[in-house]
Enzyme design. Structure first.
Site, PDB file in Angstrom:
ATOM      1  N   ASP A 107      -6.337   1.524  -0.365  1.00  0.00           N
ATOM      2  CA  ASP A 107      -6.449   2.412  -1.522  1.00  0.00           C
ATOM      3  C   ASP A 107      -6.387   1.619  -2.822  1.00  0.00           C
ATOM      4  O   ASP A 107      -5.980   2.150  -3.856  1.00  0.00           O
ATOM      5  CB  ASP A 107      -5.347   3.475  -1.490  1.00  0.00           C
ATOM      6  CG  ASP A 107      -3.951   2.869  -1.536  1.00  0.00           C
ATOM      7  OD1 ASP A 107      -3.779   1.732  -1.055  1.00  0.00           O
ATOM      8  OD2 ASP A 107      -3.024   3.526  -2.050  1.00  0.00           O
TER       9      ASP A 107
ATOM     10  N   ASP B 264      -4.413   1.933  -8.022  1.00  0.00           N
ATOM     11  CA  ASP B 264      -3.797   2.174  -6.717  1.00  0.00           C
ATOM     12  C   ASP B 264      -3.433   3.655  -6.634  1.00  0.00           C
ATOM     13  O   ASP B 264      -2.943   4.243  -7.605  1.00  0.00           O
ATOM     14  CB  ASP B 264      -2.551   1.301  -6.573  1.00  0.00           C
ATOM     15  CG  ASP B 264      -1.987   1.339  -5.166  1.00  0.00           C
ATOM     16  OD1 ASP B 264      -2.485   0.581  -4.325  1.00  0.00           O
ATOM     17  OD2 ASP B 264      -1.054   2.123  -4.920  1.00  0.00           O
TER      18      ASP B 264
END
Length: 296
Positions: free
Chosen positions: A216, A173
């Site tokens: 993301d 992440d």
């Protein structure tokens, strides 16, 4: 290397054993040729079938096709060279034949009859390949998408359950990505996502698979134990920290990894790796954590 991106879905060269050419070969059954060429949606198989037909009726021992996006090869790469240009779906293609002997006038006519029959089945196969790629890969990063990830993880965990090798999962992440998007806009955000995809791609091994599963969030299926996953995490964190754009925009990454056990299902493996990711974020971000229950 399978990132789910691939690179190419099919290998460049596909050799197909053909019957030897005989000057006494029977006349070409064009209807049968059409049926054979339309029997597959794999470009390499269509092209191999085309080569086999040529090899049965003409003194052709090899043929190569090249365009901006495709390279296909059948048979041998030596002999008398004959190059021809054709148009397939508006795309110019170069066909290079390798001949045993120069073509006679009647053989040239035969080639001109067979050659156009390749176009439609090859175009169908190429379009099908392109649609398959779009269904499996993320358009922005070129990594595998969520659907491809789900299938790949299930297959990988099933191998681990059958004791066919260790499998680990890394969940990744980006740190401060929302702030980046809010401050600099989505165009900048897309650039960072693409660059991060490139970092992952260049860090993984040929046996690993990488995917972008949303926003993301990225994942990597590692063919190896938790220690192999840890080495990969180190490479990704190091590459991110030394990337000029990530430093400029204040973006880093956090990672969490877990190893599949013989009794663990795919969703459980993801949950364990995701939990470890949040431990990395809680530790200050820009780092990775490995599932503590699997370290020894």
């Amino acid at each position: 290397m399978d990132f789910g991106l691939a690179t190419t879905l099919y290998p460049d060269e596909y050799n197909y054993q053909t019957d030897a050419y005989s000057p006494t070969s029977s006349p070409v059954d064009l209807v049968q040729v059409i049926q054979q060429l339309h029997a597959s949606l794999d470009p390499r198989t269509v092209f191999a079938c085309y080569g086999k037909v040529l090899g049965q009726h003409l003194p052709i021992q090899g043929v190569r096709l090249q365009s901006e996006q495709h390279k296909l090869s059948w048979g041998k790469r030596y002999g008398i060279s004959l190059k021809r240009q054709i148009i397939c779906g508006g795309t110019p293609l170069t066909l290079q034949y390798q001949l045993l002997t120069p073509l006679t006038p009647s053989q040239s006519i035969c080639l001109q009859e067979i050659e156009p029959l390749l176009l439609q089945p090859l175009l169908n196969a190429m379009q099908y390949q392109e649609m398959s790629m779009q269904a499996m890969f993320d358009a922005l990063t070129g990594l595998g998408n969520r659907h491809y990830y789900s299938q790949s993880l299930k297959n990988a965990v099933a191998r681990a359950q059958r004791k066919q090798g260790s499998v680990s999962l890394i969940v990744l992440d980006l740190d401060n990505f929302k702030k980046l998007n809010d401050k600099y806009g989505h165009k900048c955000g897309d650039y960072i996502l693409k660059e991060f995809g490139d970092i992952i791609r260049s860090s993984i091994r040929s046996t690993d698979q990488a995917f972008r599963i949303g926003g993301d969030e990225f994942v990597v299926i590692v063919q190896g134990n938790i220690h192999a996953a840890g080495l990969l995490c180190e490479r990704i964190v190091s590459a991110t920290n030394t990337h000029a754009s990530f430093h400029q925009f204040g973006v880093s990454c956090s990672l969490g990894a877990a190893e599949a056990s013989e009794t663990m299902e795919a969703e459980q493996l993801y949950e364990q790796a995701d939990k470890t990711l949040y431990q990395a974020k809680a530790s200050g971000r820009n780092c990775y954590k490995l599932s503590p229950t699997q370290l020894s």
